[in-house]
Design an enzyme around this catalytic site. Structure first.
Site, PDB file in Angstrom:
ATOM      1  N   HIS A 143      -6.134  -0.705  -8.539  1.00  0.00           N
ATOM      2  CA  HIS A 143      -6.246  -2.043  -7.350  1.00  0.00           C
ATOM      3  C   HIS A 143      -8.281  -2.183  -7.806  1.00  0.00           C
ATOM      4  O   HIS A 143      -9.059  -4.240  -7.148  1.00  0.00           O
ATOM      5  CB  HIS A 143      -6.113  -1.300  -5.744  1.00  0.00           C
ATOM      6  CG  HIS A 143      -6.656  -2.265  -4.767  1.00  0.00           C
ATOM      7  ND1 HIS A 143      -7.909  -1.375  -4.384  1.00  0.00           N
ATOM      8  CD2 HIS A 143      -7.128  -3.028  -4.094  1.00  0.00           C
ATOM      9  CE1 HIS A 143      -8.644  -2.229  -3.739  1.00  0.00           C
ATOM     10  NE2 HIS A 143      -8.147  -3.742  -2.960  1.00  0.00           N
ATOM     11  N   ASP A 179       0.826  -1.188  -0.090  1.00  0.00           N
ATOM     12  CA  ASP A 179       0.160   0.339   0.270  1.00  0.00           C
ATOM     13  C   ASP A 179       0.995   1.010   0.222  1.00  0.00           C
ATOM     14  O   ASP A 179       0.860   2.146  -1.023  1.00  0.00           O
ATOM     15  CB  ASP A 179      -0.809   0.197   1.587  1.00  0.00           C
ATOM     16  CG  ASP A 179      -2.076   0.627   1.483  1.00  0.00           C
ATOM     17  OD1 ASP A 179      -2.854   1.432  -0.200  1.00  0.00           O
ATOM     18  OD2 ASP A 179      -2.626   1.774   2.271  1.00  0.00           O
ATOM     19  N   HIS A 220      -4.351   2.880  -7.158  1.00  0.00           N
ATOM     20  CA  HIS A 220      -5.302   2.797  -6.316  1.00  0.00           C
ATOM     21  C   HIS A 220      -6.492   2.123  -7.291  1.00  0.00           C
ATOM     22  O   HIS A 220      -8.020   1.345  -6.712  1.00  0.00           O
ATOM     23  CB  HIS A 220      -5.630   3.243  -5.010  1.00  0.00           C
ATOM     24  CG  HIS A 220      -5.148   3.237  -3.575  1.00  0.00           C
ATOM     25  ND1 HIS A 220      -3.658   3.517  -3.475  1.00  0.00           N
ATOM     26  CD2 HIS A 220      -5.953   3.282  -2.666  1.00  0.00           C
ATOM     27  CE1 HIS A 220      -3.216   3.088  -2.906  1.00  0.00           C
ATOM     28  NE2 HIS A 220      -4.053   2.198  -2.297  1.00  0.00           N
ATOM     29  N   HIS A 259      -5.466  -5.794   0.548  1.00  0.00           N
ATOM     30  CA  HIS A 259      -5.560  -4.783   0.215  1.00  0.00           C
ATOM     31  C   HIS A 259      -4.374  -4.597  -0.973  1.00  0.00           C
ATOM     32  O   HIS A 259      -3.900  -3.950  -1.998  1.00  0.00           O
ATOM     33  CB  HIS A 259      -6.197  -3.647   0.584  1.00  0.00           C
ATOM     34  CG  HIS A 259      -6.007  -2.274   0.487  1.00  0.00           C
ATOM     35  ND1 HIS A 259      -7.166  -1.136  -1.034  1.00  0.00           N
ATOM     36  CD2 HIS A 259      -5.015  -0.993   0.554  1.00  0.00           C
ATOM     37  CE1 HIS A 259      -6.063  -0.432  -0.991  1.00  0.00           C
ATOM     38  NE2 HIS A 259      -5.515   0.119  -0.248  1.00  0.00           N
TER      39      HIS A 259
HETATM   40 ZN   LIG Z   1      -4.476   2.046  -0.344  1.00  0.00          ZN
END
Ligand SMILES: [Zn+2]
Length: 366
Positions: free
Chosen positions: A257, A171, A254, A271
């Site tokens: 993602h 992340d 993101h 995540h």
């Molecule tokens: Zn994140």
């Protein structure tokens, strides 16, 4: 549009620091209302009680129901009123924190976030993600400010399963590259302003810290020990990435993602693991310097983050599925539109396949 940076009023990190929760919290109020899981309470209560003796604080506990839903938030607001809670404390993972932040917001009370894992950069943020009782995403609750205090006991975080800290590095890996893309495009950050020099510097420091300490920290937490490298990575994952993403802005990684979540096989990944691959896809999309791509792939491989579709759990690559993910990544309002050039689903499809090929090429043993 003004330049804005958001941050918790105080960030506290140290070995055994949970013991000092009450003495830190005293500045905000005396009756602490602690939201945590049943098992979490068993672990933290003796430690908190020990430190409480030297303060004027009193503590009550409420067991978190497990979902950050409106029903749960309302139930906890009632419980907090009944117990005269003055300071809301959320101890645990993301959903506990989001619930504590939402409760504090609706009750207009200070909130202290105590992460027991460092798997995402959410603890410092001014955001709660609200789900239905069944666990389906419902809405983002944008809060007017970040938590009053974020307190991280690095002894506790370093004893969590190593995969969580590594996911947190995934992340955090995206932070600098997304902030850099937003800077190039002059896009808005997540707190409704433009990036500041400070946010950009923190995002860069986040990336540098990962490269410097990532491998050493990943190896140390497998042995459940907290070295200086682990402490640095906890700060990078939680604080540097937290301020970096929120005040620097999100872009391709993101959004990619979010697109990848459309593929069933990726659901068992964290995540941050998907964000790491999203970062590689963003770099391919923007045709980043090849040395930079090599560095990022090398880092991911060293610490154990996925750089291929197979690494994401996708055994059989079906073009139509990848295209679905690419389309979702480019949905209106997605942060991919913060990239400094126009991005189409076809571009994202090509970048995903290109990233996968690059990942396979650079990590194959022959
Ligand atoms: Zn994140």
């Amino acid at each position: 549009m003004a330049n804005i940076i958001g941050s918790p009023s105080r960030y506290i990190q140290g070995k055994g620091e949970l013991k000092n929760l009450c003495s830190h919290a005293e500045k905000c109020g005396k009756n602490l209302f602690i939201l945590t899981s049943e098992s979490g309470r068993k672990r933290v209560e003796p430690v908190i009680n020990e430190g409480m003796k030297d303060t004027s604080c009193a503590v009550t506990y409420e067991v978190f129901g497990g979902e950050c839903s409106k029903t749960e938030i309302n139930r906890i607001i009632d419980a907090c009123r009944e117990k005269n809670g003055e300071v809301i404390v959320g101890i645990g993972g993301g959903k506990t924190h989001d619930t504590a932040k939402a409760v504090a917001y609706y009750m207009n009370k200070p909130v202290i976030i105590v992460p027991t894992i460092a798997s995402t950069d959410a603890p410092c943020s001014a955001l709660s993600v609200i789900y239905t009782e069944e666990g389906v995403f419902e809405e983002y609750l944008f809060l007017p400010s970040s938590p009053n205090m974020v307190l991280v006991d690095t002894d506790i975080v370093s004893k969590a399963p190593s995969r969580l800290l590594i996911a947190g590095m995934g992340d955090a890996l995206a932070t600098y590259f997304e902030a850099r893309a937003c800077q190039k495009s002059n896009a808005a950050n997540c707190v409704g302003g433009k990036s500041t020099k400070a946010a950009m510097a923190l995002a860069e420091l986040c990336y540098d810290t990962l490269l410097e300490n990532g491998l050493s920290a990943a190896l140390a937490v497998k042995e459940k020990v907290c070295t200086k490298a682990v402490e640095n990575i906890i700060e990078a994952n939680t604080y540097l990435s937290g301020i970096g993403f929120e005040s620097g802005g999100l872009a391709g990684a993101h959004a990619i993602h979010n697109g990848l979540t459309a593929i069933e096989e990726t659901h068992s990944l964290y995540h941050g693991e998907k964000v790491a691959f999203g970062t590689l896809v963003q770099l391919i999309l923007e045709d980043a310097d090849s040395d930079e791509i090599d560095t990022v792939i090398g880092f991911c491989e060293e610490v154990g983050l996925p750089v291929t579709l197979e690494g994401l759990g996708i055994k059989e690559v079906k073009p139509e599925k990848i295209m679905d993910a690419a389309r979702l990544a480019c949905a209106p309002g997605e942060t991919i539109h913060n990239m400094p050039f126009e991005v189409t689903p076809e571009d994202v499809y090509a970048a995903i396949m290109g990233a996968d090929a690059m990942g396979r090429y650079l990590t194959c043993d022959e």
